[in-house]
Write an enzyme that holds these catalytic residues in place. Structure first.
Site, PDB file in Angstrom:
ATOM      1  N   ASP A   1      -3.273  -1.018   5.093  1.00 47.23           N
ATOM      2  CA  ASP A   1      -3.466  -0.126   6.231  1.00 47.23           C
ATOM      3  C   ASP A   1      -4.941   0.064   6.563  1.00 47.23           C
ATOM      4  OD1 ASP A   1      -0.627   0.342   6.133  1.00 47.23           O
ATOM      5  OD2 ASP A   1      -1.038   1.660   4.444  1.00 47.23           O
ATOM      6  N   GLU A   2      -5.745  -0.966   6.328  1.00 51.37           N
ATOM      7  CA  GLU A   2      -7.191  -0.856   6.580  1.00 51.37           C
ATOM      8  C   GLU A   2      -7.548  -1.069   8.049  1.00 51.37           C
ATOM      9  OE1 GLU A   2      -5.925  -3.117   4.427  1.00 51.37           O
ATOM     10  OE2 GLU A   2      -6.665  -2.696   2.424  1.00 51.37           O
TER      11      GLU A   2
ATOM     12  N   LYS B   1      -6.357  -4.048   9.654  1.00 50.71           N
ATOM     13  CA  LYS B   1      -6.520  -5.500   9.736  1.00 50.71           C
ATOM     14  C   LYS B   1      -6.145  -6.032  11.114  1.00 50.71           C
ATOM     15  CE  LYS B   1      -3.846  -6.124   6.083  1.00 50.71           C
ATOM     16  NZ  LYS B   1      -3.783  -4.815   5.429  1.00 50.71           N
TER      17      LYS B   1
ATOM     18  N   GLY C   1       2.872  -3.561   8.574  1.00 50.20           N
ATOM     19  CA  GLY C   1       2.942  -2.963   9.908  1.00 50.20           C
ATOM     20  C   GLY C   1       1.576  -3.094  10.537  1.00 50.20           C
ATOM     21  N   HIS C   2       1.474  -3.900  11.582  1.00 51.50           N
ATOM     22  CA  HIS C   2       0.187  -4.132  12.228  1.00 51.50           C
ATOM     23  C   HIS C   2       0.236  -3.572  13.647  1.00 51.50           C
ATOM     24  CE1 HIS C   2      -0.696  -7.803   9.420  1.00 51.50           C
ATOM     25  NE2 HIS C   2      -0.807  -6.641   8.831  1.00 51.50           N
ATOM     26  N   THR C   3      -0.670  -2.662  13.925  1.00 51.26           N
ATOM     27  CA  THR C   3      -0.655  -2.067  15.270  1.00 51.26           C
ATOM     28  C   THR C   3      -1.883  -2.493  16.047  1.00 51.26           C
ATOM     29  OG1 THR C   3       0.389  -0.152  14.276  1.00 51.26           O
ATOM     30  CG2 THR C   3      -0.433   0.141  16.510  1.00 51.26           C
TER      31      THR C   3
ATOM     32  N   THR D   1       8.776  -0.305   0.242  1.00 50.45           N
ATOM     33  CA  THR D   1       9.194  -0.070   1.628  1.00 50.45           C
ATOM     34  C   THR D   1      10.709  -0.249   1.790  1.00 50.45           C
ATOM     35  OG1 THR D   1       8.799  -2.388   2.150  1.00 50.45           O
ATOM     36  CG2 THR D   1       6.964  -0.865   2.536  1.00 50.45           C
TER      37      THR D   1
ATOM     38  N   GLN E   1      -0.592  -6.472   3.551  1.00 50.76           N
ATOM     39  CA  GLN E   1      -0.871  -5.628   2.373  1.00 50.76           C
ATOM     40  C   GLN E   1      -2.343  -5.813   1.992  1.00 50.76           C
ATOM     41  OE1 GLN E   1       2.251  -7.715   1.980  1.00 50.76           O
ATOM     42  NE2 GLN E   1       2.958  -6.101   3.295  1.00 50.76           N
TER      43      GLN E   1
ATOM     44  N   GLY F   1       6.770   5.388   8.152  1.00 57.57           N
ATOM     45  CA  GLY F   1       6.428   6.731   8.634  1.00 57.57           C
ATOM     46  C   GLY F   1       5.906   7.639   7.523  1.00 57.57           C
TER      47      GLY F   1
ATOM     48  N   ASP G   1     -15.316   6.416  12.924  1.00 56.59           N
ATOM     49  CA  ASP G   1     -15.264   7.591  13.804  1.00 56.59           C
ATOM     50  C   ASP G   1     -14.439   8.737  13.216  1.00 56.59           C
ATOM     51  OD1 ASP G   1     -13.247   5.477  14.337  1.00 56.59           O
ATOM     52  OD2 ASP G   1     -12.298   7.135  15.436  1.00 56.59           O
TER      53      ASP G   1
ATOM     54  N   VAL H   1     -14.876   1.881  15.659  1.00 56.46           N
ATOM     55  CA  VAL H   1     -15.209   3.265  16.028  1.00 56.46           C
ATOM     56  C   VAL H   1     -14.122   3.913  16.895  1.00 56.46           C
ATOM     57  CG1 VAL H   1     -17.717   3.074  15.759  1.00 56.46           C
ATOM     58  CG2 VAL H   1     -16.664   2.394  17.932  1.00 56.46           C
TER      59      VAL H   1
HETATM   60  P1  IMP Z   1       7.064  -3.498  -1.249  1.00 58.35           P
HETATM   61  O1  IMP Z   1       6.044  -4.442  -0.712  1.00 58.35           O
HETATM   62  O2  IMP Z   1       8.010  -2.983  -0.196  1.00 58.35           O
HETATM   63  O3  IMP Z   1       7.769  -4.057  -2.451  1.00 58.35           O
HETATM   64  O4  IMP Z   1       6.300  -2.183  -1.781  1.00 58.35           O
HETATM   65  C1  IMP Z   1       5.438  -2.234  -2.927  1.00 58.35           C
HETATM   66  C2  IMP Z   1       4.228  -1.327  -2.721  1.00 58.35           C
HETATM   67  O5  IMP Z   1       3.397  -1.871  -1.706  1.00 58.35           O
HETATM   68  C3  IMP Z   1       4.558   0.101  -2.270  1.00 58.35           C
HETATM   69  O6  IMP Z   1       3.596   0.978  -2.850  1.00 58.35           O
HETATM   70  C4  IMP Z   1       4.349   0.047  -0.766  1.00 58.35           C
HETATM   71  O7  IMP Z   1       4.028   1.322  -0.229  1.00 58.35           O
HETATM   72  C5  IMP Z   1       3.177  -0.901  -0.690  1.00 58.35           C
HETATM   73  N1  IMP Z   1       3.107  -1.618   0.593  1.00 58.35           N
HETATM   74  C6  IMP Z   1       3.861  -2.663   0.987  1.00 58.35           C
HETATM   75  N2  IMP Z   1       3.486  -3.083   2.199  1.00 58.35           N
HETATM   76  C7  IMP Z   1       2.459  -2.301   2.577  1.00 58.35           C
HETATM   77  C8  IMP Z   1       1.628  -2.275   3.736  1.00 58.35           C
HETATM   78  O8  IMP Z   1       1.744  -3.091   4.656  1.00 58.35           O
HETATM   79  N3  IMP Z   1       0.675  -1.304   3.753  1.00 58.35           N
HETATM   80  C9  IMP Z   1       0.493  -0.440   2.722  1.00 58.35           C
HETATM   81  N4  IMP Z   1       1.249  -0.436   1.625  1.00 58.35           N
HETATM   82  C10 IMP Z   1       2.223  -1.361   1.545  1.00 58.35           C
END
Ligand code: IMP
Length: 423
Positions: A13-14, A16, A40-42, A128, A222, A300, A331, A412
């Site tokens: 969630d940086e 990317k 999840g890429h927005t 997830t 990830q 969510g 920011d 920013v």
């Molecule tokens: P999994 O990938 O669903 O098996 O989840 C394993 C771990 O990776 C959990 O802590 C998830 O919250 C985390 N995780 C999986 N995908 C993401 C992502 O895209 N962003 C942040 N954390 C993720």
């Protein structure tokens, strides 16, 4: 720079997608190399917000060929929902190529994911629940079904029915939720027929593209500290987001890659369980979550907030051979009186500058911080390094000095154009 890899340098969630969107302008191919619809890429373009889970975000550019590499696990339900949503919004997905070697996710993978998490009681990983771990486990057990199998419809139907039946027996024996095999066979036979035209030999496609002079962008999902081998095991995902995974997950070799961009936020977040040395459990953390809108795109869930951690980022440089950093969400600190940068971990009377090999230590370390004054002004309109307030410049220089690689892109704001080139 023919091949660039973008990799998360923290726990995901940086931001990317925003950096990939920016870099996609100069690349002919954008390739996902691991993970699945747990990502999840927005991307925000004007008033439009595109939330993608499987399709590379480069799809938003007409000139980009989006590729789902062999290292990805593909949930066809999500894939076609995404394709339908994009096409309804006028974005053609016809040029998407899915590796014939990518493994497919089926409902039993989700059932096993839920069953395993339930069985862990208070010690949940916090997955997830998308079936990612079980799908990779099947790949390793050599019982997975790959995308290429949909090209032979009758063989696929047999394999699907056999696997669904066997998994159902195993789920029942384990006391997990059982599946409706006939409904699965019916649904996934239709999806498989739809997938067939997208399936291809992505290894040849990518090597031919390189030979023809195209630039390729390899999009990690990830992040480094969720890496199955190098992350905070067992609180990790089941693939290798680190840059080595980009080779395995695409079929490109290490010498094909020349630029490796690590993405970090100006702070840190993590979703799910696991150690987090710089975690903020107070109202400053709440403020970061509020201003940074730190809620998962896929689940969510509220993300856990904390200060930026240069010990982690130094490790990310080593693990990925990062050539540069992109730092997003600067920011978010606009109204902070003070910002903190973790530069070491104190444990047992010594200060560690490097990430400990024993993950258990992370629960006991005390972060060593350098405190920096905030800038108390909006960065929203800043587009040049010289326009950044002195305090923000000092913050960036401190991170660069501590981590040892240059920061090139600085985010920013949420919009596509809310960034500046720092160096
Ligand atoms: P999994 O990938 O669903 O098996 O989840 C394993 C771990 O990776 C959990 O802590 C998830 O919250 C985390 N995780 C999986 N995908 C993401 C992502 O895209 N962003 C942040 N954390 C993720």
């Amino acid at each position: 720079m023919p091949v660039t890899v973008v990799v998360g340098a923290q726990w995901g969630d940086e931001g990317k997608a925003k950096v990939i969107d920016l870099l996609s302008k100069e690349h002919g191919y954008v390739v996902r190399y691991q993970g699945g619809h747990n990502a999840g890429h927005t991307v925000v373009v004007g008033d439009e917000r595109y939330a993608l889970q499987l399709i590379p975000s480069g799809i938003l550019y007409d000139h980009v060929v989006p590729v789902i590499g062999n290292g990805v696990v593909v949930d066809m339900v999500t894939l076609f929902n995404e394709i339908d949503t994009l096409e309804r919004r006028g974005i053609s997905c016809a040029r998407l190529i899915v590796s014939s070697h990518a493994h497919l996710i089926f409902p039993w993978h989700q059932a096993w994911d839920a069953h395993a998490e339930a069985g862990r009681g208070d010690d949940k990983i916090g997955t997830t629940l998308k079936g990612i771990g079980p799908a990779y486990a099947d790949k390793a057990r050599r019982v997975g079904i790959r995308a290429g199998e949909v090209l032979d419809a009758s063989a696929f139907a047999i394999s699907l029915k056999d696997r669904a039946t066997a998994e159902n027996v195993a789920l029942a024996a384990a006391g997990a939720t059982v599946l409706d095999v006939d409904a699965i066979v019916e649904q996934f036979t239709v999806l498989a027929a739809r997938l067939a035209p997208y399936v291809g030999d992505t290894v040849s496609e990518l090597h031919d593209a390189l030979a023809a002079g195209h630039q390729l962008l390899l999009e990690g999902a990830q992040a480094t500290f969720l890496d199955l081998d190098h992350g905070t095991y067992p609180y990790v995902t089941s693939s290798n987001p680190t840059s080595g995974g980009a080779c395995v997950g695409t079929g490109l070799g290490p010498r094909d890659i020349d630029r490796i961009v690590g993405i970090t936020k100006a702070y840190t977040t993590r979703v799910g369980s696991g150690p987090f040395p710089t975690e903020l459990l107070d109202e400053l953390g709440e403020k970061l979550v509020d201003i940074g809108r730190e809620f998962g795109t896929v689940t969510g869930r509220r993300r856990r907030p904390g200060w930026i951690d240069c010990v982690m980022l130094r490790q990310a440089v080593r693990l990925n051979s990062l050539t540069e950093l992109a730092l997003t969400k600067l920011d978010v600190f606009d109204t902070f009186e003070q910002v903190r940068v973790c530069v070491g971990y104190r444990v047992g009377g010594t200060t560690l500058r490097h990430y400990p090999d024993r993950i258990e230590l992370l629960a006991d370390v005390e972060p060593v911080y350098i405190d920096m004054p905030g800038w108390n002004q909006s960065l929203a309109a800043v587009r040049e390094p010289g326009q950044l307030p002195a305090q923000a410049q000092d913050f960036l220089r401190l991170v660069e000095r501590e981590v040892g690689v240059p920061i090139r892109i600085v985010g920013v704001g949420a919009e596509r154009d809310d960034y500046l080139l720092w160096s």
